[in-house]
Write an enzyme that holds these catalytic residues in place. Structure first.
Site, short mmCIF file in Angstrom:
data_model
loop_
_atom_site.label_atom_id
_atom_site.label_comp_id
_atom_site.label_asym_id
_atom_site.label_seq_id
_atom_site.Cartn_x
_atom_site.Cartn_y
_atom_site.Cartn_z
N ARG A 283 25.27 59.31 35.97
CA ARG A 283 25.65 58.74 34.67
C ARG A 283 27.17 58.68 34.53
O ARG A 283 27.71 57.73 33.95
CB ARG A 283 25.01 59.50 33.51
CG ARG A 283 25.13 58.77 32.17
CD ARG A 283 24.33 59.42 31.06
NE ARG A 283 22.94 58.98 31.00
CZ ARG A 283 22.52 57.86 30.40
NH1 ARG A 283 23.37 57.05 29.81
NH2 ARG A 283 21.26 57.54 30.40
N GLU B 163 23.33 60.19 21.51
CA GLU B 163 24.47 60.60 22.33
C GLU B 163 25.72 59.72 22.21
O GLU B 163 26.84 60.25 22.27
CB GLU B 163 24.06 60.63 23.81
CG GLU B 163 23.02 61.69 24.14
CD GLU B 163 22.46 61.48 25.53
OE1 GLU B 163 21.68 60.53 25.71
OE2 GLU B 163 22.81 62.24 26.43
N1 MTE Z 1 21.10 66.10 16.93
C1 MTE Z 1 20.80 67.34 16.49
N2 MTE Z 1 20.84 67.58 15.16
N3 MTE Z 1 20.47 68.35 17.34
C2 MTE Z 1 20.43 68.15 18.71
O1 MTE Z 1 20.13 69.07 19.47
N4 MTE Z 1 20.75 66.54 20.56
C3 MTE Z 1 21.41 65.31 21.00
C4 MTE Z 1 21.11 64.17 20.03
N5 MTE Z 1 21.35 64.58 18.68
C5 MTE Z 1 20.76 66.84 19.21
C6 MTE Z 1 21.07 65.83 18.26
C7 MTE Z 1 21.01 64.89 22.34
S1 MTE Z 1 21.76 65.62 23.66
C8 MTE Z 1 20.08 63.92 22.55
S2 MTE Z 1 19.72 63.37 24.11
C9 MTE Z 1 19.36 63.29 21.44
O2 MTE Z 1 19.74 63.83 20.18
C10 MTE Z 1 17.87 63.51 21.65
O3 MTE Z 1 17.12 63.02 20.61
P1 MTE Z 1 16.73 61.47 20.43
O4 MTE Z 1 16.47 60.93 21.80
O5 MTE Z 1 15.51 61.53 19.61
O6 MTE Z 1 17.89 60.83 19.78
N1 HPA Z 2 19.78 61.72 30.42
C1 HPA Z 2 19.20 62.90 30.21
N2 HPA Z 2 18.40 63.47 31.09
C2 HPA Z 2 18.15 62.82 32.24
C3 HPA Z 2 18.72 61.59 32.50
C4 HPA Z 2 19.58 61.00 31.55
O1 HPA Z 2 20.12 59.91 31.74
N3 HPA Z 2 18.30 61.19 33.72
C5 HPA Z 2 17.51 62.17 34.18
N4 HPA Z 2 17.40 63.16 33.30
MO1 MOS Z 3 20.57 64.91 25.78
S1 MOS Z 3 22.14 65.58 26.94
O1 MOS Z 3 20.08 63.77 27.04
O2 MOS Z 3 19.50 66.21 25.94
#
Ligand code: MTE
Ligand code: HPA
Ligand code: MOS
Length: 798
Positions: free
Chosen positions: A332, A734
């Site tokens: 990534r 993210e």
């Molecule tokens: N928001 C909150 N409040 N708490 C969390 O742990 N994790 C982040 C983001 N936002 C997180 C957050 C991360 S690393 C990811 S990958 C996404 O939320 C995962 O949730 P989603 O795919 O439903 O957005």
């Molecule tokens: N994001 C988070 N977790 C993962 C990914 C990614 O792009 N690819 C494989 N595991």
């Molecule tokens: Mo988020 S770093 O893909 O849990």
């Protein structure tokens, strides 16, 4: 507060009565979060006989275990058992990809803090007291080995956890050599602890017929289930993993919840009693991996406008002692070096350096921030060398239409909104006027200097491992018209359950209150992917929609048969079924369908279309689409102390057509502030023995509410996804973490204002702590004073 009179509650209640989809409804557990009623893993009422585990940690960074003498530990008050690697009946591994992560160290310890044994005792405190004996020399005897502690050391030895990744397009070396201007430099960014408010925890309960129920605070229940099964040498169907919610994950519970789930399950299995393992904050810091820190070497050739003609970068990431998810993180990083910019001729190398430190892992952005940051720093340096506004240089390099729209990895950028989004933000933030005002301020202010920067974000959405882009759901409609949704995603505060409930409510035309989302449970939906890569609502929203549509289709067919017309003409709206002029309450119609023996529940499935990836050539179509955003940040820096403050931030972020604008704005604000913490105040520091000395909030500074700027203008960009995602929304978890690159570069801008005669950017590294700011200022002054000011930029690495 009187909730009835609260205008926000009144307003959102009004929304709830209308269409749930697209409404700024509160998080489904908001009341529980603020009242303390939300149940986390450690709040589950403990069964009679529950025991508590604690981990005995390695006191050396690298050593052979010569002998273990655990009698003194066993004799400690309250201790019921002490377990080691020898007690594991199956595979001693909790690694997600390569099986190189022992649950308990065997033979060798590879970092300071690695669990060597587990104490099981009658209380949490007694378990911890006994486990602390791991520090005594007569309990664990080691033969020390030489540790490798830094990225630079690992690189010098070419010591990697995975082979280097290299992506080349065109002829970067030749293009750089032939360019009218060249830049070369190094840069460094630190790691970041996830600092979820709820630490790692698991509670394992042995069940009849050799079953095991594991409550785990995890983003990845299916992987916990699988790893526990392998550890116990069981078929997977004997293990169940459940997670109601996490108090934050941020990537730290994508893979690294496994060690805790495995130890709790091992102890529960050995002793036949429920066992809970909850890591203390310091232990959590010492044991688990963080965001990968990085060292960069870059060079580029460019024209008079700052347009890149060729670029090369080497991104050396600290993987730590094992592979964990580092391969995907590095991939990534490679796929985000371009950020928002077209690179005709480019070489990107990523190294996963093996060090005797914690195994670094997922953290919001997953290598994307580490890839894009160096590009933004480099463009900013190029602008300074040309005496241009960095914004002009950025825009000269933006992905455009036609020729300049293919990424280095071969995917066309089809949904580009960078230019209009930037224009809108420039206008709403009054960037040009403020930049002029700032310059005037700096001319007359000798100590305080202001700085401003705009940085854009383009972030690829999808797991970059194609098969992970799938999800399942199970929707039940009960006879009273209430709906229960199970899906494979996990709730960590990001609002996934709220959004999925909104999607299902939207399908049935029901108010949100009629839809409930259950805890995530491996016995409801099998073989799920981690809730990660920001894909939670894209994947699980679609799967739940698929299930709900199947039920709705059956109801529509019945309604048409009963009342006339075609199934396609039946409307589900306002809690009612509208059929050929008849209006029937949803609950009444559901009861009727039940009597007619119509199946009122369904599974649902979704697999993201279009994604493919060739891991050998690092090319393909890894992302279904891109999410965009930009931020303008303004800071004031005290050039005597290095202290600084964020004065104002303006953010415009693309969440497509938002399923829930209140939640999405919360994600943008949270991501921005969390990214700012990474780049400015959060500093991980290991001593020369490899001990992480910053392992508590006393020494590791995450942003507080007082660090949010007084003026924080966060808007969602009016857009809809070009791809048919759920409600045409875009993932938002993210991408906002990259927005505060603008904070770092605004600080660099302010430092530059203190040395107006400088023709280069200040050599500021991240995190830009006050010390780093003063170092950069000193270095810039020294260089500018010396005759070598015109030499190529060399950024000093700490
Ligand atoms: N928001 C909150 N409040 N708490 C969390 O742990 N994790 C982040 C983001 N936002 C997180 C957050 C991360 S690393 C990811 S990958 C996404 O939320 C995962 O949730 P989603 O795919 O439903 O957005
Ligand atoms: N994001 C988070 N977790 C993962 C990914 C990614 O792009 N690819 C494989 N595991
Ligand atoms: Mo988020 S770093 O893909 O849990």
């Amino acid at each position: 507060m009187n909730r009835q009179s609260d205008p926000f509650v009144a307003q959102t209640a009004a929304h709830a009565a209308q269409a749930a989809l697209g409404a700024p409804l509160p998080h489904e557990s908001a009341d529980l979060h603020v009242s303390g009623e939300a149940r986390y893993t450690d709040d589950i009422p403990e069964l009679h006989g529950t025991l508590h585990a604690a981990l005995g940690l390695s006191r050396l960074a690298h050593a052979r275990i010569a002998s273990l003498d655990l009698e003194r530990v066993r004799a400690m008050p309250g201790v019921v058992a002490v377990l080691t690697a020898a007690d594991i009946p199956g595979e001693n591994n909790c690694g997600p990809v390569l099986h190189d992560d022992p649950v308990l160290a065997h033979d060798e310890v590879q970092y300071l803090g690695q669990p060597v044994f587990a104490v099981i005792a009658t209380s949490h405190a007694l378990a911890r007291r006994a486990a602390a004996l791991a520090a005594s020399e007569d309990v664990v005897r080691y033969e020390p080995l030489e540790p490798v502690l830094t990225i630079a050391d690992a690189k010098a030895r070419q010591q990697y956890v995975l082979p280097p990744l290299r992506l080349t397009r065109g002829e970067p070396a030749a293009r750089i050599a032939a360019a009218p201007h060249r830049i070369a430099g190094t840069f460094a960014v630190g790691g970041q602890e996830q600092f979820y408010l709820e630490g790692q925890v698991a509670y394992a309960l042995p069940e009849e017929q050799d079953g095991m129920l594991v409550y785990s605070s995890t983003q990845h229940p299916s992987e916990m289930q699988q790893l526990v099964a392998h550890l116990l040498n069981w078929p997977v169907h004997r293990v169940m993993c459940e997670c109601r919610r996490m108090g934050g994950g941020f990537g730290g519970k994508e893979s690294q919840s496994a060690l805790f789930a495995c130890v709790a399950a091992l102890a529960a299995h050995k002793l036949g009693r429920p066992v809970k393992l909850r890591a203390d904050r310091d232990d959590d810091f010492l044991i688990t991996g963080k965001r990968h820190d990085a060292l960069y070497e870059y060079e580029a050739g460019y024209d008079d406008t700052g347009r890149l003609l060729g670029a090369r970068v080497e991104i050396a990431l600290r993987a730590g002692y094992s592979a964990d998810l580092s391969g995907a993180v590095a991939t990534r990083a490679v796929c985000h070096f371009d950020n928002a910019y077209y690179l005709s001729d480019v070489e990107i190398v990523a190294l996963c350096c093996k060090t005797n430190t914690q195994s670094n892992t997922a953290f919001r952005g997953f290598g994307g921030p580490q890839g894009a940051l160096v590009m933004e720093v480099m463009l900013d340096s190029i602008a300074r060398s040309l005496g241009r506004d960095p914004l002009e240089v950025r825009r000269a390099n933006y992905y455009g239409i036609g020729e300049r729209d293919v990424t280095p990895y071969g995917q066309r950028v089809e949904d580009n909104v960078l230019a209009p989004l930037t224009d809108e933000l420039l206008a709403s933030s009054q960037y040009a006027a403020r930049r002029a005002a700032l310059a005037a301020f700096n001319r007359t202010s000798p100590v305080l200097k202001r700085g401003i920067a705009l940085t854009p974000v383009k972030f690829g959405i999808s797991f970059n491992v194609p098969h992970l882009n799938q999800a399942g759901a199970l929707v039940h409609v009960y006879r009273d018209g209430s709906v229960l949704v199970n899906h494979g995603g996990t709730e960590m505060g990001q609002g996934l359950n709220t959004k999925v409930a909104q999607v299902v409510a939207g399908v049935f035309g029901l108010p949100l209150a009629q839809v409930r989302v259950s805890a995530t449970d491996t016995s409801k939906v099998a073989n799920t992917s981690a809730t990660a890569a920001s894909t939670g609502s894209d994947l699980n929203g679609k799967a739940a929609e698929d299930a709900a549509l199947a039920i709705r289709a059956r109801l529509a067919e019945l309604a048409a048969a009963q009342h006339g017309g075609t199934p396609g003409e039946i409307v589900f709206e306002d809690g009612k079924v509208h059929a050929n002029g008849q209006v029937i309450a949803f609950a009444d119609f559901v009861e009727f369908a039940y009597m007619k023996r119509v199946q009122l529940w369904s599974d649902g499935f979704y697999a993201t279309p279009k994604v493919h990836w060739d891991a050998k050539t690092l090319t393909g179509h890894p992302f279904y689409y891109f999410a965009y955003g930009a931020a303008v940040s303004e800071v004031v820096v005290d050039t005597l102390t290095g202290e600084w403050k964020l004065v104002r931030a303006d953010v415009l972020h693309d969440a497509g057509q938002s399923i829930n604008p209140a939640i999405d704005i919360g994600q943008v604000e949270g991501g921005y502030i969390q990214g700012m913490g990474w780049l400015t105040s959060e500093e991980l520091w290991w001593n020369r023995d490899g001990k992480l000395m910053t392992h508590a909030p006393s020494t590791y500074k995450i942003p507080a509410i007082s660090d949010t700027p007084a003026a924080f203008n966060v808007q969602l960009y009016r857009n809809e996804n070009a791809e048919p995602t759920v409600f045409r929304s875009k993932a938002v978890g993210e991408p906002p973490l990259l927005l505060p690159f603008s904070v770092l570069l605004a600080i660099r801008d302010a430092i530059g204002a203190a040395v107006p005669e400088a023709r280069e950017a200040a050599p500021l590294v991240a995190p830009a702590t006050p010390e780093a700011i003063l170092d950069a200022l000193d270095a810039l002054r020294a260089r500018t004073a010396s005759a070598q000011a015109a030499a190529p930029i060399e950024v000093v690495v700490k």
